[in-house]
Design an enzyme around this catalytic site. Structure first.
Site, mmCIF file in Angstrom:
data_model
loop_
_atom_site.group_PDB
_atom_site.id
_atom_site.type_symbol
_atom_site.label_atom_id
_atom_site.label_comp_id
_atom_site.label_asym_id
_atom_site.label_seq_id
_atom_site.Cartn_x
_atom_site.Cartn_y
_atom_site.Cartn_z
ATOM 1 N N SER A 194 97.273 1.973 28.537
ATOM 2 C CA SER A 194 98.132 1.098 29.478
ATOM 3 C C SER A 194 97.466 1.570 30.817
ATOM 4 O O SER A 194 96.930 2.618 30.777
ATOM 5 C CB SER A 194 99.479 1.169 29.591
ATOM 6 O OG SER A 194 99.860 2.225 29.681
ATOM 7 N N TYR A 195 97.537 0.688 31.873
ATOM 8 C CA TYR A 195 97.223 0.984 33.429
ATOM 9 C C TYR A 195 97.372 2.466 33.689
ATOM 10 O O TYR A 195 98.665 2.920 33.813
ATOM 11 C CB TYR A 195 97.678 0.140 34.077
ATOM 12 C CG TYR A 195 96.994 -0.080 35.369
ATOM 13 C CD1 TYR A 195 95.475 -0.338 35.611
ATOM 14 C CD2 TYR A 195 97.731 0.312 36.693
ATOM 15 C CE1 TYR A 195 94.639 -0.304 36.588
ATOM 16 C CE2 TYR A 195 96.753 0.296 37.858
ATOM 17 C CZ TYR A 195 95.577 -0.017 37.712
ATOM 18 O OH TYR A 195 94.774 -0.043 39.090
ATOM 19 N N PRO A 196 96.566 3.156 34.033
ATOM 20 C CA PRO A 196 96.694 4.724 34.385
ATOM 21 C C PRO A 196 97.087 4.981 35.687
ATOM 22 O O PRO A 196 97.251 6.068 36.098
ATOM 23 C CB PRO A 196 95.216 5.269 33.979
ATOM 24 C CG PRO A 196 94.365 4.218 34.268
ATOM 25 C CD PRO A 196 94.820 2.766 34.032
ATOM 26 N N ASP A 237 97.739 -3.291 41.331
ATOM 27 C CA ASP A 237 98.125 -2.146 42.146
ATOM 28 C C ASP A 237 97.783 -2.571 43.728
ATOM 29 O O ASP A 237 97.141 -3.928 43.827
ATOM 30 C CB ASP A 237 97.474 -0.760 41.942
ATOM 31 C CG ASP A 237 96.038 -0.855 42.015
ATOM 32 O OD1 ASP A 237 95.335 -1.802 42.253
ATOM 33 O OD2 ASP A 237 95.388 0.036 41.423
#
Length: 862
Positions: free
Chosen positions: A335-337, A119
């Protein structure tokens, strides 16, 4: 053979990724900072054999701050923070020595692979790592590529191996957008916060907040809560009337009908309708319609929706929910939160994720049925181009995750299964009746296919009484017709879930920062969390927002921050210039700040109504050295002393209790001393309110008590009560706590080390003489005859606390109750600094001779 350094964002992630890539065949060791591990293995890298070193950072390596003098609230005009004040990147956590650690591990490496979270914050950390590592890495040939970026969304074998086979490059623009946000928030937030904190805390005593902070995102977030509060306060209930009819299709049953006019606000008109309908004896069926309706399955799960549900249904605050989600991610369960996307890419292995859940007793049947009958493609949602929606990546049990971890994981899994399930289908029957000239309706629903509501039962269609079978023209006897008097009700306070929705709608914060902003307004005492996780503004929160509206509504409205967020997104996309956006935004807020300062009287008028001036708050405690009248002790945060006669305010040490110290006075300014204490297990020391705020000697700093005062003859000063250099920290001096008897102790004036000694002694004094072995001041101890632990029933002894064998069993090292992360050890952390070697067996041989008390002082102050 090439050496490849690989860096992840957290130690647990580094371990998981290294385990996958090395297939479990790796060696691990602790890094020099003690927080990060290095996992080493051999493998192939871009077709060549290579030695891999996988390690991590602990979040951001660097943080942005003002340089030295601009961190002083007293010496700098807050207006200077917008442009004049230079900023610098400092280590985010100096104790972790992360830069040094990265350089030690990066020295001699040929390539670097960045495994930071995918991110904008992750991209920013990529460049922080590169700044630290590139100078010490082996220099590459001009055409050779040495920097690689791994893109991944979950910690699964497939995803990690796929990322390793498709390495990209870090994104400079996304990193710059984070730099811009950090600088804007620092400059704008600090300027407004410093000004309004100093202004209002200098005037009011019961604000009950140590910091009256302003934040470009935090303040609009508070604005939403206060806006709802204002609606509740200004709400005036109105009376209205509803006509309710019941018909009896069969003898035993009755059916309640809804009036088509819904409600009327005039009593006489309502009475007229009642009289008309009462003349009819039967209700006539005017129409019967049946329609098959669909309740759509949910969109795939993104961060904002997860936080909403966690707050509304699971009772978890956004920050707590985010911490749990991050833990589940690092452990490989989800998975990525952090994602804004609600659309699965075409190549996403939905069936693979579903198969993982086939053996869980809670949903095994549903999953097996879906796998055998074929799954439904999830609904087409929004693709933000960041990460796939939040998805369970492997099976888990309640015993594995426990408590809140399981509850959040269970919701994420149920939501995922629902997205690939069928829609819920039901048959809706609507019967329209006429009673005289008035129309009434009755609606019934029957589920024909439950679809996703089997796995998400809280979304199921409620069971209703089945409607009678009837046709147009049928007549039913009327059971009763009555008039119900009701009142309109005010809205309730915003729930966290509603606030998250408003923040997302208006572009306040990002999926990552929304929980932080909500947590901040709670921490600052601007709102309190009531039952049902509703946010009720405090008096301080309400007055601040009303004051902003009065002076400059744009400071609290979401419009200006939303526009800034759009500009920051343009930087990330490479469509806007970093320096221009920064300069333009700071220029706007600088003008707003000057106008705010000039118009502060408008907010002050509101403050006067809600809060008491300093002179009217607190209770008399100690005498002022200037006018010799009593000063008032204001206990509300931040605690301070105020002299209403001189109109002076003196700040005090926080997080402890303050009381008068034997009515003794400071020899320099005649102020009465006060005693600060952190409790019976902590430390305490006297201080002069004036010296604490205006250091009397050049070698003292603001915020020093008598235990750090270098006055040569005062009986409370370091010079008279200091015993020797601290046994744990570099600069501290152990000072006798002369108020601690009969449980005597000495405490370090820098860290939280406490040494208990000579329990039940009648008197303990610091002698002017020093120890020949370690240069510490000698101590004179006087015991009562009945309680003397001294040999031969002696009652008096003079000796060194550290070296004298007579004192050996009477001295015990402890840490103060307010534990500091630096001092995690107990007694045996650092064995032997010469001093105390007599009472600590196993000390170093040839100990370094410590400095005496005054030399330690001189070293510290120089």
């Amino acid at each position: 053979m090439k050496t490849v350094l690989m860096v992840a964002e957290k130690p647990s992630l580094a371990q998981s990724i290294a385990k996958i890539l090395s297939r479990g065949n790796m060696s691990s060791r602790k890094g020099l900072n003690g927080a990060c591990f290095v996992h080493e293995y051999t493998g192939s890298f871009i077709g060549q054999s290579a030695h891999f070193k996988m390690t991590s950072v602990c979040g951001h390596v660097m943080t942005l701050d003002f340089i030295g003098k601009y961190n002083s609230w007293d010496k700098v005009d807050p207006a200077e923070l917008f442009s004049k004040a230079p900023t610098e990147k400092k280590e985010a956590n100096p104790k972790l020595t992360m830069v040094k650690f990265l350089q030690v591990e990066g020295r001699g490496c040929d390539c670097i692979v960045l495994w930071l979270d995918c991110d904008k914050e992750g991209e920013n950390i990529c460049f922080e790592v590169l700044d630290a590592v590139l100078p010490v890495m082996n220099k590459a040939r001009s055409t050779e590529r040495t920097i690689y970026r791994a893109k991944f969304s979950s910690i699964t074998d497939t995803d990690i191996c796929n990322a390793m086979n498709h390495l990209g490059e870090p994104n400079r623009n996304e990193a710059l957008s984070v730099d811009a946000r950090q600088e804007l928030d620092l400059r704008i937030g600090c300027a407004f916060t410093r000004f309004q904190t100093k202004y209002f805390q200098g005037k009011y005593g019961n604000l009950d907040s140590s910091l009256i902070s302003f934040g470009p995102c935090q303040t609009p977030t508070l604005g939403f809560c206060v806006e709802r509060h204002d609606k509740i306060q200004s709400f005036k209930p109105e009376t209205y009337w509803v006509l309710q009819a019941k018909v009896n299709p069969e003898k035993e049953s009755s059916l309640t009908l809804d009036w088509d006019r819904v409600r009327v606000f005039d009593r006489e008109v309502a009475q007229m309708f009642l009289n008309i309908t009462k003349m009819a004896k039967e209700a006539k069926v005017e129409s019967v319609s049946k329609k098959e309706k669909v309740k759509q399955r949910p969109l795939a799960l993104n961060t904002v929706e997860m936080l909403r549900v966690a707050s509304a249904a699971l009772g978890m605050g956004p920050q707590h929910a985010m911490q749990i989600a991050e833990r589940l991610y690092t452990q490989g369960y989800i998975s990525y939160p952090r994602t804004e996307t609600t659309h699965y890419p075409e190549n996403f292995d939905l069936k693979g994720c579903l198969r993982q859940q086939a053996n869980n007793p809670y949903w095994a049947e549903t999953v097996k049925a879906l796998l055998s009958e074929g799954i439904n493609r999830p609904r087409k949602g929004h693709d933000a181009g960041d990460h796939p929606p939040i998805t369970p990546m492997r099976a888990a049990t309640e015993a594995e995750l426990g408590g809140d971890g399981w509850r959040l994981y269970e919701y994420i899994t149920r939501h995922f299964i629902a997205t690939v399930s069928a829609d819920c289908k039901y048959l809706q029957t609507t019967i329209s009746f006429s009673i005289g000239p008035e129309r009434f309706t009755c609606i019934g629903k029957v589920v024909t296919s439950p679809g996703f509501t089997e796995i998400m039962p809280w979304h199921s269609i409620p069971l209703e009484e089945s409607l009678p079978h009837c046709e147009k023209g049928d007549l039913f006897p009327i059971g009763e017709i009555k008039l119900l008097e009701k009142q309109t009700s005010p809205p309730d306070y915003l729930t966290e879930a509603e606030l998250i929705t408003l923040m997302e709608k208006h572009g306040i914060g990002t999926d990552a920062s929304i929980p932080v902003h909500i947590n901040n307004i709670c921490q600052r005492n601007y709102v309190t969390v009531e039952s049902g996780r509703r946010l009720k503004p405090t008096n301080l929160g309400i007055v601040l927002v009303h004051g902003y509206y009065k002076i400059d509504a744009e400071l609290v409205l979401p419009t200006i921050r939303s526009a800034v967020e759009k500009q920051l997104n343009l930087i990330a996309l490479g469509k806007a210039n970093y320096h221009q956006v920064l300069e333009h935004t700071l220029n706007i807020f600088k003008r707003k700040f000057h106008y705010f300062v000039d118009s502060i009287a408008g907010m002050d008028e509101l403050m006067e109504v809600s809060f008491s001036p300093l002179a009217a708050t607190g209770k008399p405690l100690s005498r002022c050295g200037k006018c010799h009248r009593f000063m008032k002790y204001i206990q509300a945060k931040p605690s301070r002393l105020h002299c209403s006669h001189c109109d002076d305010t003196y700040s005090l040490p926080q997080n402890g209790t303050i009381k008068l110290y034997k009515e003794l006075r400071c020899p320099l300014d005649d102020f009465e001393l006060v005693l600060w204490s952190s409790g019976s297990r902590g430390k305490s020391y006297p201080l002069c309110p004036y010296c604490y705020n205006h250091p009397p000697f050049r070698d003292m700093k603001k915020g020093m008590g008598c235990n750090e005062c270098t006055h040569p003859t005062c009986q409370h000063s370091l010079s008279m009560l200091g015993i020797g250099q601290c046994v744990e920290c570099e600069n501290g001096v152990l000072v006798l706590d002369s108020t601690s008897g009969p449980k005597w102790k000495m405490a370090c004036n820098k860290c939280n080390v406490i040494v208990h000694f000579f329990e039940n002694a009648h008197k303990v004094r610091v002698s002017p003489e020093t120890c020949d072995l370690c240069d510490a001041a000698l101590v004179d101890v006087d015991f009562n005859k009945a309680k003397s632990p001294l040999p031969g029933d002696e009652t008096q002894h003079s000796g060194c606390v550290f070296c004298d064998p007579v004192f050996q069993d009477l001295v015990e090292l402890k840490h103060a109750a307010m534990r500091h992360p630096m001092h995690r050890g107990g007694q045996g952390k650092r064995q032997g600094r010469g001093r105390g070697k007599g009472r600590r067996p196993g000390g170093r041989l040839n100990p370094k001779k410590p400095k005496d008390k005054m030399a330690a002082l001189a070293a510290y102050f120089v």
